[in-house]
Design a protein around this motif. Structure first.
Motif, PDB file in Angstrom:
ATOM      1  N   UNK A   1     -89.094 -23.048  33.869  1.00  0.00           N
ATOM      2  CA  UNK A   1     -88.419 -22.017  34.627  1.00  0.00           C
ATOM      3  C   UNK A   1     -88.440 -20.697  33.897  1.00  0.00           C
ATOM      4  N   UNK A   2     -87.936 -19.685  34.550  1.00  0.00           N
ATOM      5  CA  UNK A   2     -87.990 -18.349  33.998  1.00  0.00           C
ATOM      6  C   UNK A   2     -86.940 -18.137  32.931  1.00  0.00           C
ATOM      7  N   UNK A   3     -85.831 -18.853  33.023  1.00  0.00           N
ATOM      8  CA  UNK A   3     -84.759 -18.619  32.075  1.00  0.00           C
ATOM      9  C   UNK A   3     -84.078 -19.915  31.703  1.00  0.00           C
ATOM     10  N   UNK A   4     -82.982 -19.797  30.964  1.00  0.00           N
ATOM     11  CA  UNK A   4     -82.188 -20.956  30.585  1.00  0.00           C
ATOM     12  C   UNK A   4     -81.313 -21.352  31.775  1.00  0.00           C
ATOM     13  N   UNK A   5     -81.325 -22.611  32.103  1.00  0.00           N
ATOM     14  CA  UNK A   5     -80.470 -23.071  33.189  1.00  0.00           C
ATOM     15  C   UNK A   5     -79.464 -24.092  32.665  1.00  0.00           C
ATOM     16  N   UNK A   6     -78.319 -24.115  33.312  1.00  0.00           N
ATOM     17  CA  UNK A   6     -77.259 -25.025  32.922  1.00  0.00           C
ATOM     18  C   UNK A   6     -76.689 -25.689  34.164  1.00  0.00           C
ATOM     19  N   UNK A   7     -76.303 -26.937  34.005  1.00  0.00           N
ATOM     20  CA  UNK A   7     -75.678 -27.639  35.127  1.00  0.00           C
ATOM     21  C   UNK A   7     -74.632 -28.611  34.598  1.00  0.00           C
ATOM     22  N   UNK A   8     -73.560 -28.839  35.374  1.00  0.00           N
ATOM     23  CA  UNK A   8     -73.245 -28.084  36.581  1.00  0.00           C
ATOM     24  C   UNK A   8     -72.759 -26.683  36.233  1.00  0.00           C
ATOM     25  N   UNK A   9     -72.660 -25.816  37.199  1.00  0.00           N
ATOM     26  CA  UNK A   9     -72.125 -24.482  36.940  1.00  0.00           C
ATOM     27  C   UNK A   9     -70.604 -24.531  36.815  1.00  0.00           C
ATOM     28  N   UNK A  10     -69.996 -25.450  37.542  1.00  0.00           N
ATOM     29  CA  UNK A  10     -68.541 -25.615  37.507  1.00  0.00           C
ATOM     30  C   UNK A  10     -68.230 -27.104  37.411  1.00  0.00           C
ATOM     31  N   UNK A 103     -81.723 -16.230  24.314  1.00  0.00           N
ATOM     32  CA  UNK A 103     -81.607 -16.067  25.758  1.00  0.00           C
ATOM     33  C   UNK A 103     -80.523 -17.028  26.256  1.00  0.00           C
ATOM     34  N   UNK A 104     -79.576 -16.480  26.980  1.00  0.00           N
ATOM     35  CA  UNK A 104     -78.421 -17.262  27.389  1.00  0.00           C
ATOM     36  C   UNK A 104     -78.542 -17.750  28.819  1.00  0.00           C
ATOM     37  N   UNK A 105     -78.004 -18.944  29.063  1.00  0.00           N
ATOM     38  CA  UNK A 105     -77.848 -19.444  30.408  1.00  0.00           C
ATOM     39  C   UNK A 105     -76.584 -18.890  31.039  1.00  0.00           C
ATOM     40  N   UNK A 106     -76.358 -19.203  32.327  1.00  0.00           N
ATOM     41  CA  UNK A 106     -75.190 -18.665  33.031  1.00  0.00           C
ATOM     42  C   UNK A 106     -73.885 -19.344  32.638  1.00  0.00           C
TER      43      UNK A 106
END
Lengths: 113, 113
Positions: A1-10, A103-106
């Motif tokens: 992917x283009x960036x860092x992803x995190x799951x779940x968001x909440x 680079x940080x995830x959300x």
């Protein structure tokens, strides 16, 4: 992917539950970091991986916190027997190599009731 | 102890006015220093970084920062603020013998028309 992803968001957990937070770093990034950000505060370092090796876990607040990165890519932060004080945003970051821009995830916002 | 301090919790400026956000560090050796911006619901984005060399560094979005060893400061500046600059700004430091990032508590910027 283009960036860092995190799951779940909440994530909402009842006190005493175990939770697992996932981080997908940017492909090829060697270094991976976890941070905890309490409301109104700056992120605080938890732990650091270089490939699959956990080189620094000095920021983990208790032995209820555990992180792994078994294949040197995806990482999981696990919190056992969650407490209310664990409520925070958990940030994951990756960098191409040691001492490079992170680079940080959300983030994952964890609320413990 | 290693730390990064942001003395201003909240700053309000008028659109078009100049901006300076303060950051002080306490490290024995010259640290690597960074400024990140965090907008609501967004991940941390790197604005600029200082490793060595020129003490005035240019970043994205028209931001710059100056490293002043004598004052242990790394203040962020922008000559003319835009409404879209409203966000939380974090100064961070990394001691050059380690890999831990130390974040300040952040400065919240409000831009008024």
């Amino acid at each position: 992917g283009a960036g860092v992803s995190q799951s779940p968001r909440y994530k909402v957990a009842k006190r005493g539950q175990d939770v697992a937070l996932r981080c997908d770093p940017i492909s090829g990034h060697v270094s991976l970091f976890w941070y905890q950000q309490a409301l109104g505060q700056g992120p605080e370092f938890l732990t650091y991986f270089q490939n699959e090796a956990q080189l620094d876990k000095s920021g983990l607040p208790s032995d209820r916190f555990f992180a792994e990165r078994p294949e040197g890519s995806v990482s999981t932060l696990k919190i056992q027997r969650t407490q209310q004080e664990d409520s925070a945003v958990y940030l994951c970051a990756s960098s191409r190599q040691v001492r490079d821009e992170q680079f940080f995830g959300p983030g994952t916002r964890l609320t413990v009731l | 102890a290693q730390s990064v301090t942001q003395p201003d919790i909240h700053i309000t400026v008028s659109e078009g006015a100049s901006l300076e956000l303060r950051c002080n560090y306490s490290y024995g050796a010259t640290p690597y220093l960074f400024w990140y911006v965090q907008s609501p619901g967004q991940g941390l984005q790197l604005l600029l970084k200082y490793f060595s060399g020129d003490t005035l560094v240019q970043g994205i979005k028209g931001f710059e920062a100056e490293f002043k060893r004598s004052q242990s400061s790394f203040n962020l500046r922008k000559p003319s603020v835009h409404w879209s600059d409203a966000a939380e700004y974090f100064c961070a430091g990394e001691r050059n013998t380690g890999n831990q990032f130390y974040f300040g508590t952040g400065t919240s910027l409000t831009v008024i028309p």
